[in-house]
Design a protein around this motif. Structure first.
Motif, PDB file in Angstrom:
ATOM      1  N   LYS A 159       1.019  -1.194   0.161  1.00 53.16           N
ATOM      2  CA  LYS A 159      -0.025   0.260   0.145  1.00 53.16           C
ATOM      3  C   LYS A 159       0.948   0.937   0.220  1.00 53.16           C
ATOM      4  CE  LYS A 159      -1.031   0.023   4.941  1.00 53.16           C
ATOM      5  NZ  LYS A 159       0.095  -1.446   5.117  1.00 53.16           N
ATOM      6  N   LEU A 160       0.090   2.390  -0.107  1.00 51.18           N
ATOM      7  CA  LEU A 160       1.075   3.392  -0.586  1.00 51.18           C
ATOM      8  C   LEU A 160       1.340   3.892   0.436  1.00 51.18           C
ATOM      9  CD1 LEU A 160      -1.349   5.725  -3.335  1.00 51.18           C
ATOM     10  CD2 LEU A 160       1.012   4.850  -3.417  1.00 51.18           C
ATOM     11  N   SER A 161       0.839   4.133   1.328  1.00 55.74           N
ATOM     12  CA  SER A 161       1.722   4.578   2.820  1.00 55.74           C
ATOM     13  C   SER A 161       2.692   3.391   3.626  1.00 55.74           C
ATOM     14  CB  SER A 161       0.307   4.563   4.617  1.00 55.74           C
ATOM     15  OG  SER A 161      -0.468   2.711   4.160  1.00 55.74           O
ATOM     16  N   ASP A 162       2.956   2.230   2.876  1.00 49.98           N
ATOM     17  CA  ASP A 162       4.555   1.800   3.406  1.00 49.98           C
ATOM     18  C   ASP A 162       5.741   2.169   2.999  1.00 49.98           C
ATOM     19  OD1 ASP A 162       2.995  -0.262   3.830  1.00 49.98           O
ATOM     20  OD2 ASP A 162       2.534  -1.343   2.276  1.00 49.98           O
ATOM     21  N   PHE A 163       5.456   3.463   1.728  1.00 53.20           N
ATOM     22  CA  PHE A 163       6.509   4.477   1.090  1.00 53.20           C
ATOM     23  C   PHE A 163       6.993   4.803   2.517  1.00 53.20           C
ATOM     24  CE2 PHE A 163       4.431   1.999  -2.737  1.00 53.20           C
ATOM     25  CZ  PHE A 163       6.091   1.661  -2.582  1.00 53.20           C
ATOM     26  N   LYS A 164       8.357   5.120   3.107  1.00 52.47           N
ATOM     27  CA  LYS A 164       9.202   6.135   3.919  1.00 52.47           C
ATOM     28  C   LYS A 164       9.644   7.210   2.304  1.00 52.47           C
ATOM     29  CE  LYS A 164       7.532   3.642   7.254  1.00 52.47           C
ATOM     30  NZ  LYS A 164       6.959   2.667   6.438  1.00 52.47           N
ATOM     31  N   ALA A 165      10.866   6.616   2.161  1.00 55.40           N
ATOM     32  CA  ALA A 165      10.669   8.109   0.977  1.00 55.40           C
ATOM     33  C   ALA A 165       9.597   9.042   0.765  1.00 55.40           C
ATOM     34  CB  ALA A 165      11.743   7.240   0.206  1.00 55.40           C
ATOM     35  N   ARG A 166      10.683  10.005   0.469  1.00 55.44           N
ATOM     36  CA  ARG A 166      10.433  11.224   0.040  1.00 55.44           C
ATOM     37  C   ARG A 166       9.736  11.020  -1.167  1.00 55.44           C
ATOM     38  NH1 ARG A 166      12.744  17.813  -0.146  1.00 55.44           N
ATOM     39  NH2 ARG A 166      10.735  18.559  -1.145  1.00 55.44           N
ATOM     40  N   ASP A 167       8.570  11.205  -1.549  1.00 51.81           N
ATOM     41  CA  ASP A 167       8.257  12.125  -3.423  1.00 51.81           C
ATOM     42  C   ASP A 167       8.148  10.158  -3.913  1.00 51.81           C
ATOM     43  OD1 ASP A 167       8.349  13.968  -3.638  1.00 51.81           O
ATOM     44  OD2 ASP A 167      11.138  14.208  -4.152  1.00 51.81           O
ATOM     45  N   ASN A 168       7.862   9.315  -3.079  1.00 58.19           N
ATOM     46  CA  ASN A 168       8.119   7.669  -3.626  1.00 58.19           C
ATOM     47  C   ASN A 168       6.711   7.463  -3.141  1.00 58.19           C
ATOM     48  OD1 ASN A 168      10.147   6.971  -4.110  1.00 58.19           O
ATOM     49  ND2 ASN A 168      11.083   5.882  -2.435  1.00 58.19           N
ATOM     50  N   LYS A 169       5.752   7.857  -2.519  1.00 59.20           N
ATOM     51  CA  LYS A 169       4.368   7.415  -2.626  1.00 59.20           C
ATOM     52  C   LYS A 169       3.817   8.115  -4.623  1.00 59.20           C
ATOM     53  CE  LYS A 169       2.824   7.820   2.110  1.00 59.20           C
ATOM     54  NZ  LYS A 169       2.139   8.507   2.675  1.00 59.20           N
ATOM     55  N   LYS A 170       4.184   9.344  -4.565  1.00 56.28           N
ATOM     56  CA  LYS A 170       3.631   9.360  -6.315  1.00 56.28           C
ATOM     57  C   LYS A 170       4.142   9.462  -6.853  1.00 56.28           C
ATOM     58  CE  LYS A 170       2.082  13.108  -9.271  1.00 56.28           C
ATOM     59  NZ  LYS A 170       2.638  12.524  -9.799  1.00 56.28           N
ATOM     60  N   ARG A 171       6.229   9.148  -6.602  1.00 55.09           N
ATOM     61  CA  ARG A 171       6.573   8.135  -7.519  1.00 55.09           C
ATOM     62  C   ARG A 171       5.350   6.615  -8.072  1.00 55.09           C
ATOM     63  NH1 ARG A 171      11.661   9.329  -5.164  1.00 55.09           N
ATOM     64  NH2 ARG A 171      12.137  11.396  -6.423  1.00 55.09           N
ATOM     65  N   MET A 172       5.061   5.922  -6.968  1.00 58.14           N
ATOM     66  CA  MET A 172       4.252   4.835  -7.004  1.00 58.14           C
ATOM     67  C   MET A 172       2.869   4.580  -7.751  1.00 58.14           C
ATOM     68  SD  MET A 172       5.003   1.739  -6.598  1.00 58.14           S
ATOM     69  CE  MET A 172       3.400   0.468  -6.860  1.00 58.14           C
ATOM     70  N   GLN A 173       2.298   5.851  -7.590  1.00 57.37           N
ATOM     71  CA  GLN A 173       1.171   5.965  -8.239  1.00 57.37           C
ATOM     72  C   GLN A 173       1.480   6.310 -10.141  1.00 57.37           C
ATOM     73  OE1 GLN A 173      -0.109   9.930  -6.464  1.00 57.37           O
ATOM     74  NE2 GLN A 173      -0.913   8.756  -4.503  1.00 57.37           N
ATOM     75  N   ASP A 174       2.819   7.286  -9.897  1.00 62.82           N
ATOM     76  CA  ASP A 174       2.669   6.902 -11.829  1.00 62.82           C
ATOM     77  C   ASP A 174       3.290   5.868 -11.933  1.00 62.82           C
ATOM     78  OD1 ASP A 174       2.788   9.643 -10.974  1.00 62.82           O
ATOM     79  OD2 ASP A 174       5.074  10.400 -11.049  1.00 62.82           O
ATOM     80  N   LEU A 175       3.334   5.279 -11.288  1.00 64.71           N
ATOM     81  CA  LEU A 175       4.327   3.550 -11.610  1.00 64.71           C
ATOM     82  C   LEU A 175       2.596   2.829 -11.953  1.00 64.71           C
ATOM     83  CD1 LEU A 175       6.248   1.442 -12.437  1.00 64.71           C
ATOM     84  CD2 LEU A 175       6.161   0.936  -9.859  1.00 64.71           C
ATOM     85  N   LEU A 176       2.105   2.959 -11.087  1.00 61.13           N
ATOM     86  CA  LEU A 176       0.706   2.344 -11.312  1.00 61.13           C
ATOM     87  C   LEU A 176      -0.477   2.959 -12.631  1.00 61.13           C
ATOM     88  CD1 LEU A 176      -0.541   1.870  -7.159  1.00 61.13           C
ATOM     89  CD2 LEU A 176       0.626  -0.002  -8.922  1.00 61.13           C
ATOM     90  N   ALA A 177       0.070   3.863 -12.744  1.00 57.68           N
ATOM     91  CA  ALA A 177      -0.591   4.534 -13.965  1.00 57.68           C
ATOM     92  C   ALA A 177       0.160   3.830 -15.456  1.00 57.68           C
ATOM     93  CB  ALA A 177      -0.394   5.735 -13.713  1.00 57.68           C
TER      94      ALA A 177
END
Length: 382
Positions: free
Chosen positions: A303-321
């Motif tokens: 899940k997105l809340s697992d990511f700790k590094a800065r900007d990685n939540k947004k990067r993961m959203q982009d990756l899923l898209a």
């Protein structure tokens, strides 16, 4: 006397040639090569519609629908393959209730692509009925890109032939209830049409925004989607010279159409609101998407809340898209390849560059995915 003649001849032999005869300089002006203008364009020029084009976006030709924000309360559009889950090309319009659709499909008996209408019943979609009246004079062919207005009467579509400027032109027609058929289509004229392909004319009445796509002045595989302010009555230019009208008709610069800054700014705000709403819906959809991302041998994120590094939540959203785009593109590509194997020769000629463009796009998407995955892992493991 003889002495004088001999002296003159001797002088003529001794003197340099330029002194004997000085050639006149060529004072003729170079010929100006006139580019012949299409008589159809010239005939339409005086009736060029005055519109405010608030934005333009160049996209891959396969992605033009994503740049058109259709109001779901008025209907939606989809590709034939996406909607019917079977091979085929063309655009489908679906009404707001989702129980009626108009689509383009190749028909051998009609000699090309034509527009059909289907209704959704309890046991599925009915067999498509060809729209009556849209080919009244038999001059138009390869009908595609239908969009029916909420009034259920006004239909926009694109076709070739007739009084088209070249390639696909945008047409409008209305349904005659008494006759049970559509009236003879009228060419939408300038600046909507050009010598290139012009299509996907869509109006969002609620937000007072409209769109159309065109590949004028675009490289192969690219399309420009124009967003403009629709008007109830066609307004034409007055008190400006013909060269200016000609430039507006070609849409040389969208800034030249900004004749009313108040209307422009208000429309830009509406467009921004619509775009943000679409973006928010995509983010919510991605946030609820299930995934497994391997960070290292000991950690797997789900899940997105697992990511700790800065900007990685947004990067993961982009990756899923991007991954979703790959899945959709692969399905479309497989169906196009299957259809190509049995398609008529003239259909193959059109499908081949589309397939090649999709293959190229797939390579780019996979390269972007690989780069994003690497960046996310590296930053998360620091």
């Amino acid at each position: 006397m003889r002495k004088i003649i001999l002296t003159s001849l001797l002088m003529a032999l001794i003197l340099p040639t330029p002194l004997l005869a000085i050639k006149k300089k060529n004072t003729r002006k170079p010929k100006v090569v006139k580019v012949m203008e299409d008589p159809k364009f010239t005939a339409m020029l005086s009736s060029t519609a005055q519109v405010i084009i608030i934005d333009s976006m160049v996209v891959d030709s396969t992605d033009y629908m994503n740049a058109i924000h259709v109001n779901n309360e008025e209907g939606r559009i989809a590709s034939y393959q996406e909607f019917f889950r079977e091979r085929g090309t063309g655009m489908v319009y679906i009404n707001e209730l989702g129980n009626k659709c108009i689509y383009s499909k190749f028909d051998g008996e009609l000699g090309g692509k034509y527009l059909f209408q289907s209704d959704l019943l309890s046991d599925g979609w009915t067999i498509g009925e060809p729209l009556k009246g849209i080919d009244a004079d038999g001059q138009l062919y390869d009908f595609d890109f239908p969009y029916l207005m909420p009034d259920g009467i006004t239909l926009y579509f694109s076709a070739k032939g007739g009084n088209s400027l070249g390639g696909y032109d945008i047409y409008r027609t209305r349904f005659d209830i008494d006759e049970g058929k559509f009236l003879k289509p009228e060419n939408l004229g300038l600046p909507y049409n050009s010598a290139a392909d012009d299509y996907a004319y869509v109006i969002d009445e609620q937000n007072k925004l409209a769109y159309f796509a065109s590949n004028r002045r675009q490289p192969a595989g690219s399309t420009c989607v124009y967003t403009f302010i629709p008007t109830d009555v066609r307004k034409m230019y007055s008190n400006i010279d013909e060269d200016t009208i000609r430039s507006r008709a070609r849409i040389d610069r969208i800034a030249d159409t900004w004749t009313d800054k108040t209307e422009l700014y208000a429309a830009q705000q509406r467009l921004s609101k619509v775009a943000n709403s679409v973006s928010d819906q995509q983010v919510k959809s991605l946030a609820s998407t299930k995934f497994e991302f391997i960070v290292n041998d000991r950690r797997v994120y789900t899940k997105l809340s697992d990511f700790k590094a800065r900007d990685n939540k947004k990067r993961m959203q982009d990756l899923l898209a991007l991954q979703q785009q790959v899945v959709t593109l692969k399905i479309s590509l497989d169906k196009s390849r299957d259809y190509y194997a049995t398609a008529p020769i003239h259909e193959r000629a059109k499908l081949k560059p589309e397939i090649q463009q999709s293959e190229y796009q797939l390579e780019r998407l996979n390269a972007q995915i690989h780069t994003l995955e690497k960046t996310i892992r590296n930053t998360e493991n620091q």
